[in-house]
Design a protein around this motif. Structure first.
Motif, PDB file in Angstrom:
ATOM      1  N   UNK A 273      44.034  40.547  29.388  1.00 58.47           N
ATOM      2  CA  UNK A 273      42.720  40.640  28.459  1.00 58.47           C
ATOM      3  C   UNK A 273      41.375  40.250  28.999  1.00 58.47           C
ATOM      4  N   UNK A 274      42.283  38.983  30.622  1.00 59.33           N
ATOM      5  CA  UNK A 274      41.187  38.763  31.673  1.00 59.33           C
ATOM      6  C   UNK A 274      40.348  39.728  32.668  1.00 59.33           C
ATOM      7  N   UNK A 275      41.421  40.288  32.701  1.00 57.01           N
ATOM      8  CA  UNK A 275      40.760  41.418  34.095  1.00 57.01           C
ATOM      9  C   UNK A 275      39.311  41.859  32.800  1.00 57.01           C
ATOM     10  N   UNK A 276      39.102  42.950  31.622  1.00 57.66           N
ATOM     11  CA  UNK A 276      37.858  43.094  31.772  1.00 57.66           C
ATOM     12  C   UNK A 276      37.117  42.103  31.446  1.00 57.66           C
ATOM     13  N   UNK A 277      37.830  40.667  31.141  1.00 57.56           N
ATOM     14  CA  UNK A 277      36.572  39.130  31.270  1.00 57.56           C
ATOM     15  C   UNK A 277      35.952  39.523  32.508  1.00 57.56           C
ATOM     16  N   UNK A 278      36.351  39.730  33.096  1.00 58.19           N
ATOM     17  CA  UNK A 278      36.097  38.966  34.877  1.00 58.19           C
ATOM     18  C   UNK A 278      35.068  40.521  34.970  1.00 58.19           C
ATOM     19  N   UNK A 279      35.341  41.670  34.480  1.00 54.66           N
ATOM     20  CA  UNK A 279      34.101  42.381  34.469  1.00 54.66           C
ATOM     21  C   UNK A 279      33.187  42.655  34.353  1.00 54.66           C
ATOM     22  N   UNK A 280      33.303  42.223  33.160  1.00 53.98           N
ATOM     23  CA  UNK A 280      32.114  41.632  32.169  1.00 53.98           C
ATOM     24  C   UNK A 280      31.384  40.654  32.959  1.00 53.98           C
ATOM     25  N   UNK A 281      31.441  40.084  33.353  1.00 53.96           N
ATOM     26  CA  UNK A 281      31.099  39.176  34.575  1.00 53.96           C
ATOM     27  C   UNK A 281      30.709  39.168  36.068  1.00 53.96           C
ATOM     28  N   UNK A 282      30.832  40.277  36.261  1.00 54.08           N
ATOM     29  CA  UNK A 282      30.159  40.714  37.477  1.00 54.08           C
ATOM     30  C   UNK A 282      31.119  41.683  37.723  1.00 54.08           C
ATOM     31  N   UNK A 283      29.852  42.846  37.511  1.00 48.02           N
ATOM     32  CA  UNK A 283      29.945  43.994  38.258  1.00 48.02           C
ATOM     33  C   UNK A 283      29.960  44.763  38.873  1.00 48.02           C
ATOM     34  N   UNK A 284      31.106  44.282  40.169  1.00 48.46           N
ATOM     35  CA  UNK A 284      31.110  44.646  41.425  1.00 48.46           C
ATOM     36  C   UNK A 284      31.691  45.736  41.179  1.00 48.46           C
ATOM     37  N   UNK A 285      33.431  45.334  41.707  1.00 47.26           N
ATOM     38  CA  UNK A 285      34.266  45.932  41.573  1.00 47.26           C
ATOM     39  C   UNK A 285      35.739  45.119  40.563  1.00 47.26           C
ATOM     40  N   UNK A 286      35.673  46.087  38.844  1.00 48.33           N
ATOM     41  CA  UNK A 286      35.212  46.897  38.352  1.00 48.33           C
ATOM     42  C   UNK A 286      34.157  46.420  37.905  1.00 48.33           C
ATOM     43  N   UNK A 287      34.130  47.508  37.342  1.00 54.90           N
ATOM     44  CA  UNK A 287      32.220  47.937  36.003  1.00 54.90           C
ATOM     45  C   UNK A 287      31.899  47.205  34.479  1.00 54.90           C
ATOM     46  N   UNK A 288      31.078  47.418  34.458  1.00 55.03           N
ATOM     47  CA  UNK A 288      30.675  47.493  33.119  1.00 55.03           C
ATOM     48  C   UNK A 288      32.048  48.790  31.832  1.00 55.03           C
ATOM     49  N   UNK A 289      31.693  49.652  33.253  1.00 54.78           N
ATOM     50  CA  UNK A 289      32.492  50.777  32.000  1.00 54.78           C
ATOM     51  C   UNK A 289      34.496  51.181  32.571  1.00 54.78           C
ATOM     52  N   UNK A 290      34.844  50.048  33.568  1.00 52.28           N
ATOM     53  CA  UNK A 290      35.991  50.080  33.146  1.00 52.28           C
ATOM     54  C   UNK A 290      35.962  48.665  32.798  1.00 52.28           C
ATOM     55  N   UNK A 291      35.452  47.780  32.024  1.00 53.52           N
ATOM     56  CA  UNK A 291      35.803  46.699  31.863  1.00 53.52           C
ATOM     57  C   UNK A 291      35.919  47.124  30.677  1.00 53.52           C
TER      58      UNK A 291
END
Length: 364
Positions: A273-291
């Motif tokens: 779950x750390x992966x979507x958490x990092x995605x929410x923090x910075x939406x470069x790769x991946x973005x909020x959609x990926x999160x």
């Protein structure tokens, strides 16, 4: 003292009225027993009857199976994904050289692993039909092939890609063959060492694309995904084959402590779950959609692991294993799709910017 039982008149009459095929059954069984116990065996009688036996492997097939292509495809996929997700311009020629060199080191690691474990593979049902346990190739020949492939692959990466990619690929062969392989018969932590091996390929691709630079945290996010995914994946697999592993005296956590095995499986699935958490923090790769997509798929994967923890049976172990088979490709494919659409958006914005500059220059 033995007693002789005399049949009654009723039983004699009933047996006389029995159909003929029932009387022939003992002879049919006797024929089957004679076939099974024949000195030639079933294979020999098939050959004598002109029936073909199991088709022998060709020389190419022997070397091909030593490389374990089904596992190799997954490793190459993660290597290519690491290259694709890395920042910079896509160089298809360099990607091809990276995949070829990595494929050679993959084949080397798998071949040398079987070379080292041939006597133990012969003890297990799932591996006894491999090339070396069947005696279809000498150990010396397999070692020469495996060592040669590893050296050539590492040299190819060093001379055509960069030294960092070569060091990661060559070092991974050494880690797999000389640390993970013997550790399987020493301690159950071998699963975690093997997960490190599986987490390195995306770093090879990233290093190839970035000139050996691994300072970007996103490269390590890919390795994090691969490492944590492998723990529940392999613990579930070893649960289904624990009798086989015990026969070869492999040390697996599911044999020594089933409660700890299922709890650690849950822990590593939660760490994903750390992966979507990092995605929410910075939406470069991946973005909020990926999160959102990764969070939902990880939630379901974690649910199957939780059921495995509660039930601790073959059915839930298989559920975790087969869920992991589609969970990882889905997660990585979403990442690749996000990178592609982000690239298209940036390209379109750049084209519009240049077009506006040209219009402004023309009006001046």
């Amino acid at each position: 003292m033995y007693c002789l039982r005399v049949p009654s008149i009723k039983s004699v009459l009933s047996s006389a009225r029995a159909p003929l095929n029932r009387q022939q059954q003992p002879r049919t069984r006797a024929i089957n027993i004679n076939v099974a116990c024949s000195p030639e065996g079933e294979e020999g009688q098939q050959k004598r009857a002109g029936k073909p036996g199991k088709k022998e492997r060709t020389e190419f097939q022997k070397y091909w199976e030593l490389c374990k292509p089904s596992l190799g495809r997954t490793v190459l996929f993660t290597t290519g994904l690491g290259y694709f997700l890395a920042p910079g311009v896509m160089d298809w020629g360099q990607l091809g050289l990276t995949l070829v060199g990595t494929a050679m080191t993959i084949g080397s690691a798998h071949t040398l692993n079987q070379w080292a474990e041939v006597e133990y593979d012969a003890m297990m049902n799932r591996t006894r039909d491999r090339v070396l346990p069947k005696g279809e190739m000498s150990k010396q020949k397999a070692f020469a092939f495996g060592a040669g492939a590893g050296i050539l692959g590492t040299v190819l990466l060093a001379t055509t890609v960069n030294p960092m990619a070569a060091a990661l690929a060559g070092g991974n062969v050494l880690l797999y063959v000389w640390v993970y392989t013997p550790m399987k018969r020493m301690h159950w932590l071998n699963t975690w060492v093997g997960s490190v091996v599986g987490a390195i390929p995306p770093l090879i691709g990233w290093a190839a694309a970035c000139g050996g630079d691994l300072s970007d945290y996103r490269a390590w996010v890919l390795a994090w995904i691969l490492f944590n995914w492998q723990i529940p994946h392999f613990l579930a697999l070893s649960w289904s084959h624990k009798e086989d592993y015990a026969r070869a005296q492999y040390k697996m956590l599911v044999q020594e402590n089933q409660e700890l095995a299922t709890r650690l499986s849950l822990l590593h699935s939660v760490l994903l779950f750390l992966v979507p958490a990092l995605s929410a923090a910075e939406h470069s790769i991946p973005s909020y959609a990926f999160a959102m997509a990764s969070a939902s798929s990880t939630m379901y994967f974690t649910y199957t692991v939780l059921r495995f923890l509660e039930m601790k049976d073959h059915k839930t172990a298989r559920k975790v294993f087969f869920t992991s088979l589609w969970y990882l490709p889905l997660l990585l494919t979403i990442m690749a799709a996000e990178k592609y659409f982000t690239w298209r958006k940036e390209k379109k914005e750049l084209e519009e910017l240049k077009e506006n500059e040209n219009i402004e220059a023309a009006t001046e």
